[in-house]
Design an enzyme around this catalytic site. Sequence first.
Site, PDB file in Angstrom:
ATOM      1  N   HIS B 215       0.817  -1.336  -0.074  1.00  0.00           N
ATOM      2  CA  HIS B 215      -0.025  -0.323   0.203  1.00  0.00           C
ATOM      3  C   HIS B 215       0.805   1.541  -0.314  1.00  0.00           C
ATOM      4  O   HIS B 215       0.515   1.985  -0.944  1.00  0.00           O
ATOM      5  CB  HIS B 215      -1.280   0.016   0.787  1.00  0.00           C
ATOM      6  CG  HIS B 215      -2.042   1.491   0.693  1.00  0.00           C
ATOM      7  ND1 HIS B 215      -3.238   1.037  -0.469  1.00  0.00           N
ATOM      8  CD2 HIS B 215      -2.181   2.549   1.196  1.00  0.00           C
ATOM      9  CE1 HIS B 215      -3.698   2.265  -0.501  1.00  0.00           C
ATOM     10  NE2 HIS B 215      -2.843   3.478   0.358  1.00  0.00           N
ATOM     11  N   TYR B 219       2.202   5.607  -2.035  1.00  0.00           N
ATOM     12  CA  TYR B 219       2.110   6.906  -1.825  1.00  0.00           C
ATOM     13  C   TYR B 219       3.458   7.575  -2.324  1.00  0.00           C
ATOM     14  O   TYR B 219       4.171   8.643  -2.252  1.00  0.00           O
ATOM     15  CB  TYR B 219       1.482   7.028  -0.271  1.00  0.00           C
ATOM     16  CG  TYR B 219       0.275   7.140  -0.204  1.00  0.00           C
ATOM     17  CD1 TYR B 219      -1.113   8.002  -0.185  1.00  0.00           C
ATOM     18  CD2 TYR B 219      -0.229   5.331   0.513  1.00  0.00           C
ATOM     19  CE1 TYR B 219      -2.138   7.907  -0.563  1.00  0.00           C
ATOM     20  CE2 TYR B 219      -2.000   5.587  -0.255  1.00  0.00           C
ATOM     21  CZ  TYR B 219      -2.498   7.080  -0.315  1.00  0.00           C
ATOM     22  OH  TYR B 219      -3.721   6.631  -0.558  1.00  0.00           O
ATOM     23  N   HIS B 366      -8.596   0.127 -12.057  1.00  0.00           N
ATOM     24  CA  HIS B 366      -8.520   1.231 -10.734  1.00  0.00           C
ATOM     25  C   HIS B 366      -6.919   1.575 -11.017  1.00  0.00           C
ATOM     26  O   HIS B 366      -7.099   3.140 -10.893  1.00  0.00           O
ATOM     27  CB  HIS B 366      -8.325   0.995  -9.078  1.00  0.00           C
ATOM     28  CG  HIS B 366      -8.535   1.872  -8.311  1.00  0.00           C
ATOM     29  ND1 HIS B 366      -8.647   2.857  -7.797  1.00  0.00           N
ATOM     30  CD2 HIS B 366      -7.688   1.122  -7.634  1.00  0.00           C
ATOM     31  CE1 HIS B 366      -8.601   3.063  -7.147  1.00  0.00           C
ATOM     32  NE2 HIS B 366      -7.347   2.480  -6.831  1.00  0.00           N
ATOM     33  N   PHE B 367      -6.038   0.798 -10.517  1.00  0.00           N
ATOM     34  CA  PHE B 367      -4.531   1.085 -10.323  1.00  0.00           C
ATOM     35  C   PHE B 367      -3.948   2.112 -11.736  1.00  0.00           C
ATOM     36  O   PHE B 367      -2.867   2.820 -11.493  1.00  0.00           O
ATOM     37  CB  PHE B 367      -3.568   0.320  -9.539  1.00  0.00           C
ATOM     38  CG  PHE B 367      -3.314  -0.849 -10.874  1.00  0.00           C
ATOM     39  CD1 PHE B 367      -2.092  -0.543 -11.972  1.00  0.00           C
ATOM     40  CD2 PHE B 367      -3.819  -2.820  -9.766  1.00  0.00           C
ATOM     41  CE1 PHE B 367      -1.830  -2.125 -12.038  1.00  0.00           C
ATOM     42  CE2 PHE B 367      -3.635  -3.366 -11.244  1.00  0.00           C
ATOM     43  CZ  PHE B 367      -1.849  -3.480 -11.772  1.00  0.00           C
ATOM     44  N   HIS B 368      -4.313   1.499 -13.068  1.00  0.00           N
ATOM     45  CA  HIS B 368      -3.448   1.904 -14.117  1.00  0.00           C
ATOM     46  C   HIS B 368      -4.496   3.682 -13.978  1.00  0.00           C
ATOM     47  O   HIS B 368      -4.262   4.496 -14.438  1.00  0.00           O
ATOM     48  CB  HIS B 368      -3.904   1.589 -15.140  1.00  0.00           C
ATOM     49  CG  HIS B 368      -3.091   0.840 -15.143  1.00  0.00           C
ATOM     50  ND1 HIS B 368      -3.633  -0.847 -14.478  1.00  0.00           N
ATOM     51  CD2 HIS B 368      -1.967   0.325 -16.669  1.00  0.00           C
ATOM     52  CE1 HIS B 368      -2.185  -1.641 -15.325  1.00  0.00           C
ATOM     53  NE2 HIS B 368      -1.760  -0.781 -15.649  1.00  0.00           N
ATOM     54  N   ARG B 429      -8.527 -10.917 -13.512  1.00  0.00           N
ATOM     55  CA  ARG B 429      -7.844 -10.185 -13.862  1.00  0.00           C
ATOM     56  C   ARG B 429      -6.145 -11.438 -14.325  1.00  0.00           C
ATOM     57  O   ARG B 429      -6.335 -12.775 -14.355  1.00  0.00           O
ATOM     58  CB  ARG B 429      -7.075  -8.868 -12.570  1.00  0.00           C
ATOM     59  CG  ARG B 429      -6.820  -9.794 -11.786  1.00  0.00           C
ATOM     60  CD  ARG B 429      -6.214  -8.676 -10.419  1.00  0.00           C
ATOM     61  NE  ARG B 429      -4.895  -8.035 -10.652  1.00  0.00           N
ATOM     62  CZ  ARG B 429      -4.746  -7.673  -9.929  1.00  0.00           C
ATOM     63  NH1 ARG B 429      -4.736  -7.079  -8.849  1.00  0.00           N
ATOM     64  NH2 ARG B 429      -2.588  -6.847 -10.076  1.00  0.00           N
ATOM     65  N   ARG B 430      -4.897 -11.101 -14.463  1.00  0.00           N
ATOM     66  CA  ARG B 430      -4.244 -11.754 -14.820  1.00  0.00           C
ATOM     67  C   ARG B 430      -4.091 -12.670 -15.492  1.00  0.00           C
ATOM     68  O   ARG B 430      -3.825 -14.236 -15.196  1.00  0.00           O
ATOM     69  CB  ARG B 430      -3.317 -11.858 -13.506  1.00  0.00           C
ATOM     70  CG  ARG B 430      -2.882 -10.487 -12.674  1.00  0.00           C
ATOM     71  CD  ARG B 430      -1.785 -10.993 -11.588  1.00  0.00           C
ATOM     72  NE  ARG B 430      -1.180  -9.883 -11.480  1.00  0.00           N
ATOM     73  CZ  ARG B 430      -0.425  -9.738 -10.237  1.00  0.00           C
ATOM     74  NH1 ARG B 430      -0.527 -10.431  -9.137  1.00  0.00           N
ATOM     75  NH2 ARG B 430       0.283  -9.209  -9.525  1.00  0.00           N
TER      76      ARG B 430
HETATM   77  C1  HEM Z   1       2.488   4.313 -16.893  1.00  0.00           C
HETATM   78  C2  HEM Z   1       1.245   3.768 -16.801  1.00  0.00           C
HETATM   79  C3  HEM Z   1       1.751   2.176 -15.854  1.00  0.00           C
HETATM   80  C4  HEM Z   1       2.068   2.017 -15.282  1.00  0.00           C
HETATM   81  C5  HEM Z   1       2.801   2.500 -14.039  1.00  0.00           C
HETATM   82  C6  HEM Z   1       1.438   0.719 -15.208  1.00  0.00           C
HETATM   83  C7  HEM Z   1       1.797  -0.502 -13.988  1.00  0.00           C
HETATM   84  C8  HEM Z   1       1.174  -2.065 -13.950  1.00  0.00           C
HETATM   85  C9  HEM Z   1       1.503  -2.746 -13.325  1.00  0.00           C
HETATM   86  C10 HEM Z   1       1.674  -2.309 -12.185  1.00  0.00           C
HETATM   87  C11 HEM Z   1       0.821  -3.470 -13.367  1.00  0.00           C
HETATM   88  C12 HEM Z   1       0.732  -5.272 -12.608  1.00  0.00           C
HETATM   89  C13 HEM Z   1       1.125  -6.228 -13.128  1.00  0.00           C
HETATM   90  C14 HEM Z   1       1.068  -7.840 -13.112  1.00  0.00           C
HETATM   91  O1  HEM Z   1      -0.775  -7.897 -12.761  1.00  0.00           O
HETATM   92  O2  HEM Z   1       1.991  -7.860 -12.409  1.00  0.00           O
HETATM   93  C15 HEM Z   1       0.365  -3.512 -15.120  1.00  0.00           C
HETATM   94  C16 HEM Z   1      -0.572  -4.235 -15.620  1.00  0.00           C
HETATM   95  C17 HEM Z   1      -1.404  -4.292 -16.799  1.00  0.00           C
HETATM   96  N1  HEM Z   1      -0.807  -2.936 -17.476  1.00  0.00           N
HETATM   97 FE1  HEM Z   1      -0.115  -1.597 -16.995  1.00  0.00          FE
HETATM   98  N2  HEM Z   1       1.238   0.002 -16.348  1.00  0.00           N
HETATM   99  C18 HEM Z   1       1.017   1.356 -16.859  1.00  0.00           C
HETATM  100  C19 HEM Z   1       0.639   1.201 -18.757  1.00  0.00           C
HETATM  101  C20 HEM Z   1      -0.415   0.374 -18.718  1.00  0.00           C
HETATM  102  C21 HEM Z   1      -0.580   1.126 -20.180  1.00  0.00           C
HETATM  103  C22 HEM Z   1      -0.668   2.596 -20.802  1.00  0.00           C
HETATM  104  C23 HEM Z   1      -1.491  -0.333 -21.020  1.00  0.00           C
HETATM  105  C24 HEM Z   1      -2.074  -0.820 -22.016  1.00  0.00           C
HETATM  106  C25 HEM Z   1      -2.047  -0.341 -23.100  1.00  0.00           C
HETATM  107  C26 HEM Z   1      -1.009  -1.160 -19.827  1.00  0.00           C
HETATM  108  C27 HEM Z   1      -1.375  -2.549 -19.197  1.00  0.00           C
HETATM  109  C28 HEM Z   1      -1.623  -2.967 -18.629  1.00  0.00           C
HETATM  110  C29 HEM Z   1      -2.183  -4.626 -18.341  1.00  0.00           C
HETATM  111  C30 HEM Z   1      -2.747  -5.152 -19.381  1.00  0.00           C
HETATM  112  C31 HEM Z   1      -2.004  -5.210 -17.463  1.00  0.00           C
HETATM  113  C32 HEM Z   1      -1.890  -6.792 -16.819  1.00  0.00           C
HETATM  114  C33 HEM Z   1      -3.622  -6.861 -16.013  1.00  0.00           C
HETATM  115  C34 HEM Z   1      -3.532  -8.340 -15.826  1.00  0.00           C
HETATM  116  O3  HEM Z   1      -3.422  -8.899 -17.325  1.00  0.00           O
HETATM  117  O4  HEM Z   1      -4.649  -8.581 -15.078  1.00  0.00           O
HETATM  118  N3  HEM Z   1      -0.137  -1.060 -18.331  1.00  0.00           N
HETATM  119  N4  HEM Z   1       0.601  -2.799 -14.946  1.00  0.00           N
HETATM  120 CU   LIG Z   2      -3.612  -0.392  -1.363  1.00  0.00          CU
END
Ligand code: HEM
Ligand SMILES: [Cu+2]
Lengths: 271, 540
Positions: B215, B219, B366-368, B429-430
């Site tokens: 968490h 921050y 949410h976190f995106h 997810r995932r």
């Molecule tokens: C600064 C921007 C972004 C950050 C900080 C970020 C961060 C993350 C993080 C921490 C995860 C978790 C990985 C996991 O579940 O192990 C994740 C998952 C993912 N991200 Fe990003 N992301 C960003 C931008 C994007 C963008 C622009 C896209 C698409 C174009 C994207 C697509 C995805 C997808 C598809 C997943 C997997 C979700 C799932 O299958 O559960 N992300 N991202």
């Molecule tokens: Cu949290």
Amino acid sequence: MSTRDLFTFSNSHFRIGVGITAAILIVTAIAGFIVLPFAQPWVQFANVWDAICSAAGVPQRAPSVTTPEQSKRLSEVVLTSRTLARPSQEAIGRGATLAQRCAICHGPTGISRADSPNLAGQYAAVIYKELHDFRSGARTNAVMSPFAVNLTDDEIADLSNYYAYLPRLPAYHPTPQLPKPNIVIYGAPIRGIAPCGACHGSLDNKTGSPWLEGQSEAYMKAQLQAFASGERRNDISQQMRNIARAMTPQEIEQAAAYYASQPPDVVKAVD
Amino acid sequence: MLVNRKLILAHFWLAFAVFGFALTLGAWQMFIRSPIGTWLSNPELYYRSLTAHGTVMGYVFPTLVAMGFGYAISESALEQRLVGVRWAWTGFWLIVAGSIMALIPIALGRASVLYTFYPPLIGNVFYYLGVVLVVVGSWIWVALMSVNLRVWRKAHPGAPVPLAMFANVAGSYLWAWTAVGAALELLLQIIPVAAGLKATIDAGLARIFFSWTLHAIVYFWLMPTYIAYYTIVPRAIGGRVYSDSMARISFILFLVVAMPIGMHHTFADPMVGAGFKFIHSAFTALVALPTLLTVFTICASVEIAARLRGGRGMFGWIKALPWDNPMMLALAFSFVMLGFGGAGGLINMSYQLDASIHNTQWITGHFHLIFGGAIVIMYFAIAYDLWPHLTGRELIDLRLIRTQLWLWFIGMIVTTFPWHWVGILGMPRRMAYFDFGDPAIAPQALSVTFSAIGGFILLASGIMFIVILARGMRAPLADAGPYRFALAVHQPATVPVALNTHALWVALMIALTLTNYGYPILNLALSSGTSVPAVYVGAQ
Ligand code: HEM
Ligand SMILES: [Cu+2]
């Protein structure tokens, strides 16, 4: 004023900061550990301490109700990374001697002509587990069980290492290699079926799952049906039963036919 | 006074380079699991990509931004040369080495464990060692921030620490302490198993340790954004900070209440008692406080700017704002995304509501929205604002910058709104693959397609961002003058010790961690029979 004076109750920031934090902590703790547990009419607590322990997650001994008699045995095999580590040449030799009595069904080179599983080059962990299950009765088969009941732990380990050591030869009933069906590479997520290939090779391999390339189609079909009907139940946590139950008859046909048609040299080289 | 520009630029460039790489992977992930992509028949490749994307976006990219920005703040807010430059470079190279060390096993498919580690799944030991190096590199930065502040205090006894530096050091302490949870998980639990010294692992305990980090790391990611809200935006749009004390209180509240609340990530886990879940849930509600204070203070500061520019009326002043200023635009977009994301966060933090969205695509949506949207758009703004001071050249093309920010905002909305929606419908997810031909999820195909299109808009915006910065390195020379932070309406002459130092708040943070985590950790660590056999990636 210096930092040292900060940590005294005469400093109002200290009083307020610590006071509010402690107050919130105490109020939430009373709510979480005493008020809310008792607010659940469906749970009975002997006293306040009992409620606090429950809310804190103190492990509790389950009330001593008699567990229902398990009608059939389950698999009890424990495998650690040391169980089958680095077999010696002698162990493999002992396994080879023991394996002579298996050859009638599983073939002298570990390739069966009798729709029994091929064992040549199978993962040692798999053979180890199945032999233990046959011996304990977790898995039963009219032909196989009598062979297994008298094996010792060491003999089972030697046999496993011997078969794992044998080269992977093509099966006796080669068929034209079929393309991967959906069930093998995608599974069926909506029905909770992971892809076969995620554990049995093709995509990935998970410990304890056999590779299936070149196995008898009839054998694999029979096993899937046995898992589905619950006749076979030595899969840990029902991993295979849950999948086989959800498979359609066509998917069972497709998966069996696909794996039977594959040459063993496509087994993913992970070991 | 920005002296060590090369150091700061190195941090920013590395951050944005790895960001571009991970962004491309993200867009690919979106596409390949959507109905418009043809499935590649190998989920393993998807999880490799997901591990790399999460590891880079979660651990490497924001850490580098916070570090680079932190060095810039230290030099310019304190008007003092950075002490320990050699150490700073050591930290930087540790992060480079750690990232490479982690990415090689990921690329080889030996560490597809996702950035949350997921024990008892165990990958190649070098992946974890790489992550540890990244964290160690960042701890050097924490120490340097503290040392630099101390040096400054010696030279200015009793003077108020400039707000930017006060907040920056608060963020670094938060990071130092929050990283301890994952460090304990890695060093005591995972690495011994990955190195073959043990074969079993207590996955429940590992999840508790990870929640300690998970968490408050959010921050830490947020800190540069909040610092920019308070100390850059008002100056850039010609206003003043409404209240210096309010700003300080927000930052110390983050220290105290961001940390001991991580168990809202284990609401669905059986190994944590319901009483602790309730306490963490209650403290989670409190963390809304500093954010609400910030929204209020920043809106007030922006209003000051508008009125100074001649804005009138109850809401008429909004028209008077400098809307063609990229900083204004970024702030507005950031606030809109923070608003929607914050509303979603209220659902996640409620024990009961969480059950309906737990582990669904809602969470990733949410976190995106919060992280990729509200936070990262301010990282862009920070880079744009600092760039002329770092390069000594002007960023000329304001129109391109505005287009880039607009595209990021639109792309993020198009990506994340449908992403939330399919989560409510129950899409997990995932998952690497979805069979949209199945009638059960066929209706979600359209939403997922929109998300994928949004992903490409984001990719386009990300590429533009990097192009703008690269062109900024070759623009004509122009002196941008000294780098300054916003002044408060009432610039304080003295500040009470409690709001000028961190000791009291760090002490409260540690105390609350002990009360809120102590028993659950000890309970599992001391009970026998809580470990399970490790599952090694790709092993047989
Ligand atoms: C600064 C921007 C972004 C950050 C900080 C970020 C961060 C993350 C993080 C921490 C995860 C978790 C990985 C996991 O579940 O192990 C994740 C998952 C993912 N991200 Fe990003 N992301 C960003 C931008 C994007 C963008 C622009 C896209 C698409 C174009 C994207 C697509 C995805 C997808 C598809 C997943 C997997 C979700 C799932 O299958 O559960 N992300 N991202
Ligand atoms: Cu949290």
